[in-house]
Design a protein around this motif. Structure first.
Motif, PDB file in Angstrom:
ATOM      1  N   UNK A 218      45.254  35.955  51.627  1.00 55.35           N
ATOM      2  CA  UNK A 218      45.389  35.861  50.174  1.00 55.35           C
ATOM      3  C   UNK A 218      46.090  34.579  49.747  1.00 55.35           C
ATOM      4  N   UNK A 219      46.786  33.953  50.674  1.00 54.80           N
ATOM      5  CA  UNK A 219      47.523  32.729  50.353  1.00 54.80           C
ATOM      6  C   UNK A 219      46.639  31.488  50.466  1.00 54.80           C
ATOM      7  N   UNK A 220      45.395  31.675  50.814  1.00 53.49           N
ATOM      8  CA  UNK A 220      44.505  30.545  51.053  1.00 53.49           C
ATOM      9  C   UNK A 220      43.453  30.416  49.957  1.00 53.49           C
ATOM     10  N   UNK A 221      42.803  29.259  49.934  1.00 52.25           N
ATOM     11  CA  UNK A 221      41.622  29.005  49.114  1.00 52.25           C
ATOM     12  C   UNK A 221      41.857  29.302  47.634  1.00 52.25           C
ATOM     13  N   UNK A 222      40.864  29.868  46.981  1.00 55.58           N
ATOM     14  CA  UNK A 222      40.880  30.091  45.544  1.00 55.58           C
ATOM     15  C   UNK A 222      42.031  31.000  45.120  1.00 55.58           C
ATOM     16  N   UNK A 223      42.255  32.085  45.866  1.00 54.89           N
ATOM     17  CA  UNK A 223      43.326  33.014  45.515  1.00 54.89           C
ATOM     18  C   UNK A 223      44.690  32.381  45.708  1.00 54.89           C
TER      19      UNK A 223
END
Length: 244
Positions: free
Chosen positions: A16-21
């Motif tokens: 959840x800490x990566x990319x778009x989110x």
């Protein structure tokens, strides 16, 4: 939007800490509050489950660790239990949830959860498909990703949700990028024409054909939806519909 996540495997939510989110979280658009409800067990062995009354296979998550965590952290908002017996997550439900200020999700494990937890919280059960997983963590992440895309500011200006597969009513057309030719395959000539209307109609036709082949249910629903089509679009629909 604040997502409260009750789980006994908090490390599973690292993606959840990566990319778009991750970007949306850094910008303060969404917030993740991950709570390990094993921290709230009174059992000396840190157990959060026990055998089911009435017999049966497997173990059931107990009431006290979950309710104690919720009360201690003063969690609120919409309560959701990720469950294979819930209603299937779809666009309508994702849009509805995206309007909430706070969602609290409970990730189950083993053979389920004591029903009194769900009754006490008036929790809604939501499923991500007609299949069984080992726990609710992956379904919770799917729900978060799906719902977050409807929240203003999560998608960048270059990204468009309304034109994407499913939400547009059709599956997405094939996409290509540079180089123009590779592994003896070329980009379709129409995409190099610079004629935006021809490109739009080509993409429309490709989406129709893919949808008819892979999701005929969506295809039928789309062409009978009452949408207004141009003469050229109607001709393409007739051709695709009549093709065997």
């Amino acid at each position: 939007m604040k997502y409260n996540i009750l789980t006994i495997f908090p490390e599973m939510f690292t993606p959840l800490r990566e990319s778009m989110l991750g970007r949306a979280s850094e910008n303060g658009i969404i917030e993740f509050n991950i709570i390990n409800f094993r921290d709230y067990t009174k059992d000396k062995h840190n157990r959060v489950d026990d055998t089911p009354y009435g017999g049966g296979a497997g173990m059931i998550l107990q009431v006290d660790p979950i309710i104690s965590a919720i009360r201690d952290k003063e969690l609120k908002g919409k309560f959701i239990y990720m469950s294979p017996r819930g209603k299937i997550l779809n666009e309508e439900k994702a849009r509805e949830l995206s309007t909430k200020d706070e969602i609290t999700m409970i990730c189950g494990h083993y053979e389920g959860i004591d029903q009194r937890v769900l009754d006490e919280l008036h929790a809604e059960e939501i499923s991500v498909g007609d299949f069984i997983l080992t726990g609710g963590e992956l379904p919770a992440m799917l729900l978060i990703d799906c719902v977050s895309r409807f929240i203003d500011g999560v998608l960048s200006s270059e990204e468009s949700m309304e034109d994407e597969s499913i939400y547009s009513g059709l599956l997405e057309y094939p996409q290509y990028t540079k180089p123009r030719e590779i592994i003896e395959r070329e980009v379709p000539e129409v995409l190099l024409s610079g004629n935006h209307e021809l490109i739009r109609l080509w993409r429309f036709e490709q989406s129709l054909r893919l949808t008819k082949e892979i999701r005929p249910d969506l295809f039928t629903e789309y062409i009978n939806s009452g949408r207004k089509f141009s003469k050229k679009e109607k001709k393409i629909i007739e051709e695709v519909s009549s093709d065997k």
